[in-house]
Design a protein around this motif. Structure first.
Motif, PDB file in Angstrom:
ATOM      1  N   ILE A 186      56.398  35.526  33.421  1.00 33.83           N
ATOM      2  CA  ILE A 186      55.697  36.776  33.081  1.00 33.83           C
ATOM      3  C   ILE A 186      55.250  37.387  34.403  1.00 33.83           C
ATOM      4  CG2 ILE A 186      53.660  37.711  31.884  1.00 33.83           C
ATOM      5  CD1 ILE A 186      53.930  34.877  30.256  1.00 33.83           C
ATOM      6  N   THR A 187      55.634  38.632  34.661  1.00 37.50           N
ATOM      7  CA  THR A 187      55.420  39.176  36.011  1.00 37.50           C
ATOM      8  C   THR A 187      54.526  40.427  36.013  1.00 37.50           C
ATOM      9  OG1 THR A 187      57.475  40.447  35.875  1.00 37.50           O
ATOM     10  CG2 THR A 187      57.625  38.239  36.810  1.00 37.50           C
ATOM     11  N   PRO A 188      53.877  40.705  37.163  1.00 33.90           N
ATOM     12  CA  PRO A 188      52.974  41.852  37.283  1.00 33.90           C
ATOM     13  C   PRO A 188      53.709  43.096  37.794  1.00 33.90           C
ATOM     14  CG  PRO A 188      52.822  40.552  39.263  1.00 33.90           C
ATOM     15  CD  PRO A 188      53.902  39.901  38.408  1.00 33.90           C
TER      16      PRO A 188
ATOM     17  N   ASN B  35      53.017  44.850  40.564  1.00 34.25           N
ATOM     18  CA  ASN B  35      52.934  45.247  41.980  1.00 34.25           C
ATOM     19  C   ASN B  35      54.110  44.805  42.840  1.00 34.25           C
ATOM     20  OD1 ASN B  35      51.939  42.593  41.778  1.00 34.25           O
ATOM     21  ND2 ASN B  35      50.749  42.823  43.641  1.00 34.25           N
TER      22      ASN B  35
ATOM     23  N   ILE C 160      58.619  39.196  42.645  1.00 33.37           N
ATOM     24  CA  ILE C 160      58.052  38.154  41.779  1.00 33.37           C
ATOM     25  C   ILE C 160      59.037  37.689  40.695  1.00 33.37           C
ATOM     26  CG2 ILE C 160      56.145  37.591  40.199  1.00 33.37           C
ATOM     27  CD1 ILE C 160      54.326  39.013  42.267  1.00 33.37           C
TER      28      ILE C 160
ATOM     29  N   GLU D 268      55.570  45.783  31.939  1.00 25.61           N
ATOM     30  CA  GLU D 268      55.965  46.942  31.129  1.00 25.61           C
ATOM     31  C   GLU D 268      55.730  48.251  31.890  1.00 25.61           C
ATOM     32  OE1 GLU D 268      53.406  45.088  30.956  1.00 25.61           O
ATOM     33  OE2 GLU D 268      51.714  45.915  29.822  1.00 25.61           O
ATOM     34  N   GLN D 269      55.026  48.156  33.047  1.00 25.05           N
ATOM     35  CA  GLN D 269      54.749  49.386  33.808  1.00 25.05           C
ATOM     36  C   GLN D 269      55.927  49.795  34.691  1.00 25.05           C
ATOM     37  OE1 GLN D 269      50.563  50.233  34.861  1.00 25.05           O
ATOM     38  NE2 GLN D 269      50.349  48.032  34.968  1.00 25.05           N
TER      39      GLN D 269
ATOM     40  N   VAL E 127      53.686  38.051  25.255  1.00 23.29           N
ATOM     41  CA  VAL E 127      53.197  36.988  26.148  1.00 23.29           C
ATOM     42  C   VAL E 127      52.614  35.844  25.312  1.00 23.29           C
ATOM     43  CG1 VAL E 127      51.463  36.441  27.921  1.00 23.29           C
ATOM     44  CG2 VAL E 127      52.850  38.520  28.118  1.00 23.29           C
TER      45      VAL E 127
ATOM     46  N   HIS F 151      43.985  33.176  30.478  1.00 19.20           N
ATOM     47  CA  HIS F 151      44.337  33.126  29.056  1.00 19.20           C
ATOM     48  C   HIS F 151      45.717  32.458  28.871  1.00 19.20           C
ATOM     49  CE1 HIS F 151      45.400  34.548  25.044  1.00 19.20           C
ATOM     50  NE2 HIS F 151      46.479  35.090  25.569  1.00 19.20           N
TER      51      HIS F 151
ATOM     52  N   MET G  23      49.569  32.359  39.049  1.00 22.50           N
ATOM     53  CA  MET G  23      49.109  32.916  40.326  1.00 22.50           C
ATOM     54  C   MET G  23      48.334  34.184  39.970  1.00 22.50           C
ATOM     55  SD  MET G  23      50.550  30.737  42.193  1.00 22.50           S
ATOM     56  CE  MET G  23      51.165  29.490  41.095  1.00 22.50           C
TER      57      MET G  23
ATOM     58  N   PHE H 119      42.009  46.321  43.982  1.00 26.28           N
ATOM     59  CA  PHE H 119      43.452  46.534  43.841  1.00 26.28           C
ATOM     60  C   PHE H 119      43.827  48.002  44.052  1.00 26.28           C
ATOM     61  CE2 PHE H 119      47.606  45.001  42.123  1.00 26.28           C
ATOM     62  CZ  PHE H 119      47.676  43.906  42.960  1.00 26.28           C
TER      63      PHE H 119
ATOM     64  N   PHE I 232      54.284  29.016  47.864  1.00 28.23           N
ATOM     65  CA  PHE I 232      53.124  29.915  47.782  1.00 28.23           C
ATOM     66  C   PHE I 232      51.958  29.054  47.307  1.00 28.23           C
ATOM     67  CE2 PHE I 232      50.450  33.230  46.003  1.00 28.23           C
ATOM     68  CZ  PHE I 232      50.645  34.283  46.885  1.00 28.23           C
TER      69      PHE I 232
ATOM     70  N   SER J  38      42.181  31.726  42.300  1.00 30.78           N
ATOM     71  CA  SER J  38      43.409  32.528  42.379  1.00 30.78           C
ATOM     72  C   SER J  38      44.599  31.815  41.775  1.00 30.78           C
ATOM     73  CB  SER J  38      43.717  32.867  43.840  1.00 30.78           C
ATOM     74  OG  SER J  38      42.672  33.646  44.372  1.00 30.78           O
TER      75      SER J  38
HETATM   76  P1  NAD Z   1      48.192  41.958  34.540  1.00 29.60           P
HETATM   77  O1  NAD Z   1      47.526  40.659  34.407  1.00 29.60           O
HETATM   78  O2  NAD Z   1      47.603  43.150  33.896  1.00 29.60           O
HETATM   79  O3  NAD Z   1      49.699  41.861  33.950  1.00 29.60           O
HETATM   80  C1  NAD Z   1      50.524  40.767  34.278  1.00 29.60           C
HETATM   81  C2  NAD Z   1      51.437  40.487  33.086  1.00 29.60           C
HETATM   82  O4  NAD Z   1      50.635  40.107  31.970  1.00 29.60           O
HETATM   83  C3  NAD Z   1      52.274  41.693  32.665  1.00 29.60           C
HETATM   84  O5  NAD Z   1      53.585  41.260  32.408  1.00 29.60           O
HETATM   85  C4  NAD Z   1      51.564  42.187  31.408  1.00 29.60           C
HETATM   86  O6  NAD Z   1      52.445  42.725  30.469  1.00 29.60           O
HETATM   87  C5  NAD Z   1      50.927  40.938  30.840  1.00 29.60           C
HETATM   88  N1  NAD Z   1      49.660  41.233  30.139  1.00 29.60           N
HETATM   89  C6  NAD Z   1      48.812  42.263  30.382  1.00 29.60           C
HETATM   90  N2  NAD Z   1      47.738  42.195  29.561  1.00 29.60           N
HETATM   91  C7  NAD Z   1      47.911  41.080  28.797  1.00 29.60           C
HETATM   92  C8  NAD Z   1      47.130  40.456  27.771  1.00 29.60           C
HETATM   93  N3  NAD Z   1      45.973  40.964  27.372  1.00 29.60           N
HETATM   94  N4  NAD Z   1      47.613  39.322  27.231  1.00 29.60           N
HETATM   95  C9  NAD Z   1      48.783  38.793  27.625  1.00 29.60           C
HETATM   96  N5  NAD Z   1      49.559  39.352  28.584  1.00 29.60           N
HETATM   97  C10 NAD Z   1      49.136  40.471  29.169  1.00 29.60           C
HETATM   98  O7  NAD Z   1      48.429  42.198  36.113  1.00 29.60           O
HETATM   99  P2  NAD Z   1      48.995  43.482  36.840  1.00 29.60           P
HETATM  100  O8  NAD Z   1      47.968  44.568  36.771  1.00 29.60           O
HETATM  101  O9  NAD Z   1      50.360  43.777  36.376  1.00 29.60           O
HETATM  102  O10 NAD Z   1      49.089  42.937  38.343  1.00 29.60           O
HETATM  103  C11 NAD Z   1      48.023  42.973  39.253  1.00 29.60           C
HETATM  104  C12 NAD Z   1      47.304  41.654  39.323  1.00 29.60           C
HETATM  105  O11 NAD Z   1      48.224  40.608  39.652  1.00 29.60           O
HETATM  106  C13 NAD Z   1      46.252  41.605  40.418  1.00 29.60           C
HETATM  107  O12 NAD Z   1      45.131  40.931  39.934  1.00 29.60           O
HETATM  108  C14 NAD Z   1      46.915  40.817  41.536  1.00 29.60           C
HETATM  109  O13 NAD Z   1      46.031  40.161  42.411  1.00 29.60           O
HETATM  110  C15 NAD Z   1      47.712  39.840  40.734  1.00 29.60           C
HETATM  111  N6  NAD Z   1      48.806  39.289  41.507  1.00 29.60           N
HETATM  112  C16 NAD Z   1      48.688  38.009  41.944  1.00 29.60           C
HETATM  113  C17 NAD Z   1      49.677  37.453  42.720  1.00 29.60           C
HETATM  114  C18 NAD Z   1      49.558  36.051  43.243  1.00 29.60           C
HETATM  115  O14 NAD Z   1      50.556  35.503  43.690  1.00 29.60           O
HETATM  116  N7  NAD Z   1      48.381  35.450  43.213  1.00 29.60           N
HETATM  117  C19 NAD Z   1      50.819  38.211  43.038  1.00 29.60           C
HETATM  118  C20 NAD Z   1      50.903  39.521  42.549  1.00 29.60           C
HETATM  119  C21 NAD Z   1      49.892  40.054  41.781  1.00 29.60           C
END
Ligand code: NAD
Length: 508
Positions: free
Chosen positions: A157-159, A161, A166, A187-188, A220, A243, A258, A394, A459, A465
């Motif tokens: 599951i990826t973010p 940014n 990732i 999804e963004q 998720v 979660h 992460m 962020f 990593f 974190s």
């Molecule tokens: P996010 O947690 O909002 O989303 C991450 C993933 O979780 C997405 O695929 C999203 O669809 C899913 N998601 C969102 N809300 C959810 C919910 N309520 N229940 C289940 N799944 C859900 O993160 P983001 O805004 O996409 O990314 C930014 C964050 O990621 C920042 O906090 C950043 O520090 C962190 N990040 C950490 C690392 C690391 O290696 N530590 C790397 C990149 C980003």
């Protein structure tokens, strides 16, 4: 919906699911727009997959695992050799796609892809990486060795940014070790991820070995609960990661998460001024501050007045523009919601008594008046307890604290719950050594502002974190995606071995 609305909708491309080697249209009724953050143009519509679609993806991974797990090392390795070549050949197209949906500058988009490409190159060396160990003659005529065997269907599951790096941290290593994979991109900004997935299939990843479902919370949760999924890798915010970790481990899966960060750069008075200022600005405002390893917090040891003046003057000169425009230093942040959140944290910073040295709110970006822009923003006089210190912003906001000594700075960093990255700027080897010994953070840079390790290492974020013991690439991820089996083996030789009955636990 009017006829005109319907035809506009039909003209917008839809993002497909990947199930069983086919790119398919979702049957869901729930969709979300993928938006260019510099212009608000709708680039595509992304589905929130149904539970049946997730089941179908997992089932296709389960079936493919039967043969993929036994695919020879050379076959697996050559797919990733081909894949790295395809990524290189398509670098410009991938970067343009990434910039359009995510906002970062084109050079930074290439950096995003390149850091993922390094993991693909590493995956091509899977033969060496997955080797077990062997001890000869652990007892008379007995050898013991280990097999590092794949787990089955794994998921990632990826973010938003790093939509290239990732996903590439995850599925190449999972698949190279013999697993099959379900990817759930952000999804963004799922478009560059999907193009990378297409190239992975072109490189030879067989049908069903890599599957993609899109969506948010429900998908998720479905991944965390699915009985057939053996391991979940998550990168994203601390709230969601915590979660996911709880839910996936409760369902008996391996999980690695992460998560969020607050990375401190500590600057000693002897640091090289020019280099340090350049590094701090790049690490705080690059990618509009939307990096988990961004140096979002600076701790000056000793007098900070001149340092702050330099930082402000140089940051003011950064060029804010759409990521695809040449010469852009800082692109837009991902969404209108992100602009609101960052702006409200800036307001809280002012209200809570920090000194706003540089205000990046509501900047004018000619030609991109509707873009999600926030300019470089700097606060000094920041203290623990203020929202701008306690929360991950962020965005392009740098907060400055002061410490009387290196010891005090180390204590400050170690008192922050997050432990993703940190950096020390100094000319003193003794100070650097003390810092690297005593700092309680996973990734430490010495005169290196964003110390993300290359895949020869893993990593290694820590404390709040990260959840789970093992990192997402490098040596640790081989352990994450495999089960170690230990074989103790003897072959009887009627001529020489007369061991008789042994009722003890010892081998002889
Ligand atoms: P996010 O947690 O909002 O989303 C991450 C993933 O979780 C997405 O695929 C999203 O669809 C899913 N998601 C969102 N809300 C959810 C919910 N309520 N229940 C289940 N799944 C859900 O993160 P983001 O805004 O996409 O990314 C930014 C964050 O990621 C920042 O906090 C950043 O520090 C962190 N990040 C950490 C690392 C690391 O290696 N530590 C790397 C990149 C980003």
């Amino acid at each position: 919906m009017t006829v005109a609305d319907r035809s506009t909708l039909l003209a917008i491309p839809t993002v497909k699911l990947l199930i069983g080697g086919e790119f398919v249209e979702s049957r869901t009724t729930q969709w979300r727009d993928v938006i260019n953050p510099a212009t608000q143009a709708v680039l595509a519509r992304v589905p929130f997959a149904t539970p049946q679609e997730l089941d179908a993806a997992v089932e296709s991974g389960r079936r493919a695992f039967k043969t993929w797990r036994k695919t020879p090392i050379g076959v697996r390795a050559r797919i990733f050799l081909k894949y790295q070549q395809l990524i290189r050949e398509n670098m410009k197209e991938l970067a343009a796609l990434l910039t359009a949906e995510q906002g970062k500058t084109l050079p930074d988009a290439e950096g995003d892809i390149f850091r993922g490409l390094e993991v693909v190159e590493h995956a091509a060396n899977i033969g060496m990486l997955q080797m077990g160990e062997l001890a000869n003659n652990v007892a008379t005529g007995v050898d013991t060795f280990t097999l590092n065997q794949p787990l089955g269907v794994c998921a990632g599951i990826t973010p938003f940014n790093f939509p290239a790096m990732i996903p590439l941290w995850m599925f190449p290593m999972a698949i190279a070790t013999g697993n099959t994979f379900i990817l759930k991109p952000s999804e963004q900004d799922p478009l560059v991820t999907m193009r990378l997935v297409e190239l992975a299939l072109e490189a030879g990843i067989p049908k069903g070995v890599l599957n993609v479902v899109h969506g948010g919370e429900a998908v998720v949760n479905g991944i965390c609960d699915h009985p057939e999924i053996k391991a979940v890798s998550f990168v994203g915010s601390t709230k969601v990661g915590t979660h996911v970790y709880r839910r996936a481990t409760l369902a008996g899966k391996r999980a690695q998460c992460m998560m969020g960060a607050k990375n401190h750069a500590v600057v000693l008075p002897d640091a090289n001024r020019e280099q340090t200022i350049n590094n701090l600005i790049g690490a705080a405002f690059g990618a509009a501050g939307q990096r988990c390893m961004a140096a979002s917090t600076v701790v000056f040891v000793g007098d900070s007045k001149d340092w702050i003046a330099d930082l402000v003057a140089r940051s003011q000169a950064l060029k804010l523009n759409a990521g695809h425009e040449s010469g852009t230093d800082v692109g837009p942040v991902i969404s209108c919601a992100a602009v609101e959140r960052i702006s409200s944290l800036i307001e809280r910073g002012i209200a809570e008594g920090a000194k706003l040295e540089l205000d990046g709110r509501k900047p004018l970006v000619p030609g991109y008046e509707h873009g999600n822009f926030v300019g470089p923003t700097i606060f000094s006089g920041v203290k623990p307890g203020m929202s701008i210190y306690d929360e991950e912003i962020f965005g392009p906001v740098l907060v400055i604290l002061e410490a009387a000594s290196l010891d005090e700075a180390i204590e400050l960093v170690n008192s922050n719950p997050n432990g993703n990255g940190t950096a020390l700027f100094t000319q003193s080897g003794a100070a650097a050594r003390r810092f690297q010994e005593d700092i309680d953070v996973g990734q430490v840079g010495i005169n290196v502002p964003i110390p993300v390790p290359v895949p020869l290492f893993s990593f290694t974020g820590s404390r709040a974190s990260k959840l789970g013991d093992l990192g997402p690439y490098g040596k640790q991820v081989i352990l994450f995606y495999t089960q170690t089996k230990t074989v103790t083996q003897r072959w009887f030789d009627d001529e020489t071995l007369h061991v008789g009955v042994n009722t003890t636990i010892s081998l002889r």
